[in-house]
Design an enzyme around this catalytic site. Structure first.
Site, mmCIF file in Angstrom:
data_model
loop_
_atom_site.group_PDB
_atom_site.id
_atom_site.type_symbol
_atom_site.label_atom_id
_atom_site.label_comp_id
_atom_site.label_asym_id
_atom_site.label_seq_id
_atom_site.Cartn_x
_atom_site.Cartn_y
_atom_site.Cartn_z
ATOM 1 N N LYS A 80 32.696 40.689 33.031
ATOM 2 C CA LYS A 80 32.521 40.637 34.482
ATOM 3 C C LYS A 80 31.032 40.575 34.779
ATOM 4 O O LYS A 80 30.214 41.027 33.968
ATOM 5 C CB LYS A 80 33.113 41.917 35.096
ATOM 6 C CG LYS A 80 33.454 41.800 36.544
ATOM 7 C CD LYS A 80 34.861 41.299 36.794
ATOM 8 C CE LYS A 80 35.120 41.126 38.276
ATOM 9 N NZ LYS A 80 36.481 40.667 38.558
ATOM 10 N N GLY A 177 51.391 41.998 53.835
ATOM 11 C CA GLY A 177 50.235 41.097 53.808
ATOM 12 C C GLY A 177 50.691 39.660 53.619
ATOM 13 O O GLY A 177 51.342 39.332 52.637
ATOM 14 N N GLY A 179 48.536 36.907 53.728
ATOM 15 C CA GLY A 179 47.319 36.102 53.600
ATOM 16 C C GLY A 179 47.617 34.989 52.610
ATOM 17 O O GLY A 179 48.692 34.379 52.644
HETATM 18 P P1 NAD Z 1 44.130 37.694 51.617
HETATM 19 O O1 NAD Z 1 42.931 38.360 52.203
HETATM 20 O O2 NAD Z 1 44.264 36.221 51.736
HETATM 21 O O3 NAD Z 1 45.455 38.355 52.226
HETATM 22 C C1 NAD Z 1 45.618 39.715 52.436
HETATM 23 C C2 NAD Z 1 46.314 39.862 53.791
HETATM 24 O O4 NAD Z 1 46.673 41.226 53.968
HETATM 25 C C3 NAD Z 1 45.434 39.477 54.973
HETATM 26 O O5 NAD Z 1 46.097 38.502 55.740
HETATM 27 C C4 NAD Z 1 45.259 40.785 55.748
HETATM 28 O O6 NAD Z 1 45.228 40.597 57.145
HETATM 29 C C5 NAD Z 1 46.504 41.543 55.340
HETATM 30 N N1 NAD Z 1 46.383 42.997 55.453
HETATM 31 C C6 NAD Z 1 45.309 43.775 55.210
HETATM 32 N N2 NAD Z 1 45.615 45.069 55.418
HETATM 33 C C7 NAD Z 1 46.909 45.091 55.804
HETATM 34 C C8 NAD Z 1 47.793 46.144 56.166
HETATM 35 N N3 NAD Z 1 47.414 47.415 56.165
HETATM 36 N N4 NAD Z 1 49.073 45.815 56.478
HETATM 37 C C9 NAD Z 1 49.460 44.522 56.468
HETATM 38 N N5 NAD Z 1 48.655 43.499 56.139
HETATM 39 C C10 NAD Z 1 47.405 43.785 55.813
HETATM 40 O O7 NAD Z 1 44.167 38.162 50.090
HETATM 41 P P2 NAD Z 1 44.992 37.532 48.867
HETATM 42 O O8 NAD Z 1 44.132 36.552 48.175
HETATM 43 O O9 NAD Z 1 46.354 37.160 49.305
HETATM 44 O O10 NAD Z 1 45.061 38.819 47.943
HETATM 45 C C11 NAD Z 1 45.933 39.882 48.244
HETATM 46 C C12 NAD Z 1 45.844 40.930 47.135
HETATM 47 O O11 NAD Z 1 46.140 40.312 45.893
HETATM 48 C C13 NAD Z 1 44.467 41.560 46.957
HETATM 49 O O12 NAD Z 1 44.645 42.886 46.546
HETATM 50 C C14 NAD Z 1 43.849 40.738 45.840
HETATM 51 O O13 NAD Z 1 42.866 41.486 45.140
HETATM 52 C C15 NAD Z 1 45.066 40.512 44.965
HETATM 53 N N6 NAD Z 1 44.952 39.330 44.088
HETATM 54 C C16 NAD Z 1 44.796 38.098 44.609
HETATM 55 C C17 NAD Z 1 44.697 37.005 43.759
HETATM 56 C C18 NAD Z 1 44.555 35.594 44.298
HETATM 57 O O14 NAD Z 1 44.762 34.644 43.532
HETATM 58 N N7 NAD Z 1 44.237 35.423 45.573
HETATM 59 C C19 NAD Z 1 44.760 37.193 42.370
HETATM 60 C C20 NAD Z 1 44.956 38.477 41.857
HETATM 61 C C21 NAD Z 1 45.043 39.545 42.736
#
Ligand code: NAD
Length: 356
Positions: A80, A177, A179
């Site tokens: 990292k 969530g 997102g």
């Molecule tokens: P993102 O930011 O696109 O989506 C997260 C969503 O959660 C957002 O829309 C936000 O408004 C919502 N949110 C935040 N707090 C909330 C709550 N209390 N209640 C309801 N909704 C809430 O993020 P992402 O890329 O989808 O990632 C989500 C999780 O997955 C994170 O923990 C990230 O570390 C993990 N992750 C993502 C990836 C990837 O490829 N994007 C890979 C591994 C792990």
């Protein structure tokens, strides 16, 4: 902190500090373990208050990547980078190229990728100075569909483990969530005719997006998601959502989603979910789809091949659940044991010299 004591305790290989005067670049790369292959892990840009804080973060995150890659069956080690600075101020082509040159000095022992406050666009600048970088926009692209695809198959494996049947259409889901990853996961669950899907969000734009795209997916308030009578609770938002407060409310017999660090306290809450009869899919195994996807850039990216490999998260989770039962440990501890065993076994077969 006593850096060498810490490195010795957890078996670190290398900790590198670098600085570029012309761009203000200040950072640290950590290589935890390269038994399985070159270390891979994202670059986090953060305005750390102290060097100590940055050092501890890079050490902790690099070690996490060793477990993630090993448990994902990848021939990669854990590493990292952290860059110390204000993301609003420091970013530029020269800044990332200067960083790329330091990555290049590691001779392929460390491969970088995007993380908090660094994007695929920044990787393009890094790529001008080194080939030890993945998630270039023209290659594997956005990892979120891949991460969600892995979580989808991880949910299937968890259903199989809990109910003896992995037919998505027989069960109900609560997605926290919507997102990037949550949206894709809802899409995959719908395509597989999920019996019922609920979702929650705090971002109005995302709520509207999902309501419009999937009118049959029901919105619930953020606080109500935990208490739903569903088969699977899928955390796809923040970390630490399984804690003393929420655990009392959770009725779902399975917790499996894309979010990182779902358990507030890995040992305490890992044990508590187990005692409550909940099957917890270890986050760093079920959400490894994005990592598996970018790792395919190293051998020439083909989406179909990458997604086929991501589907193996299904078998891997079933193996980990087996370890948990045999060794009488939590599923997170089992995932770590599974990863450590793989590293040890591969290390041993390399003990004798054979010309490749
Ligand atoms: P993102 O930011 O696109 O989506 C997260 C969503 O959660 C957002 O829309 C936000 O408004 C919502 N949110 C935040 N707090 C909330 C709550 N209390 N209640 C309801 N909704 C809430 O993020 P992402 O890329 O989808 O990632 C989500 C999780 O997955 C994170 O923990 C990230 O570390 C993990 N992750 C993502 C990836 C990837 O490829 N994007 C890979 C591994 C792990």
């Amino acid at each position: 902190m006593k850096k060498f004591d810490y490195m010795e305790k957890y078996g670190y290989e290398q900790l590198v500090f670098f600085h570029d005067e012309s761009t203000g670049l200040k950072g640290i790369t950590c290589i935890h373990n390269t038994t399985l292959g070159p270390s891979l892990g994202g670059t986090r840009l953060w305005n750390y208050e102290t060097e100590e804080e940055a050092t501890l973060d890079v050490l902790r995150l690099a070690r996490g990547m060793t477990y993630k890659a090993a448990a994902s069956g990848l021939n990669l080690g854990g590493g990292k980078s952290v860059l110390i600075g204000d993301p609003e101020k420091v970013k530029s082509e020269a800044y990332f190229r200067a960083f790329g040159r330091y990555v290049q000095t590691l001779g392929g022992r460390y491969i970088t990728a995007p993380d908090v406050n660094t994007s695929a666009k920044d990787m393009k600048f890094i790529n001008l100075e080194t080939d030890s970088v993945v998630a270039i926009p023209e290659k594997s692209g956005n990892p979120s569909p891949a991460t969600a695809w892995g979580a989808f198959h991880g949910i299937r494996a968890s259903l199989k483990e809990k109910f003896g049947d992995d037919d998505i259409s027989q069960y109900t889901y609560a997605v926290q969530g919507a997102g990037q990853t949550g949206d894709f996961l809802i899409g995959y669950l719908r395509e597989a005719n999920a019996k019922k899907i609920y979702f929650t969000e705090i971002n109005d734009k995302h709520i509207e997006k999902i309501k419009k795209k999937y009118p049959d997916v029901e919105f619930v308030d953020p606080d109500d998601i935990y208490g739903l009578e569903v088969d699977v609770f899928a955390p796809c938002a923040l970390g630490a959502v399984i804690n003393d407060k929420t655990l009392k409310k959770i009725k779902a017999p399975i917790v499996a989603g894309t979010a990182n660090n779902v358990l507030e306290d890995e040992d305490k809450h890992g044990k508590a979910v187990q005692d409550q009869g909940i099957l917890y899919a270890p986050d760093f195994v079920i959400n490894a789809g994005g990592l598996i996807n970018v790792s395919h850039e190293l051998t020439g990216y083909e989406k179909k091949k990458a997604f086929n490999e991501i589907e193996q998260i299904y078998d891997r989770l079933l193996e980990i659940y087996q370890v948990a039962k045999e060794d009488k440990v939590t599923t997170t501890q089992a995932a770590k044991i599974f990863a450590e065993r793989r590293i040890e076994r591969i290390d041993k077969i390399h003990a004798n010299y054979i010309k490749k």
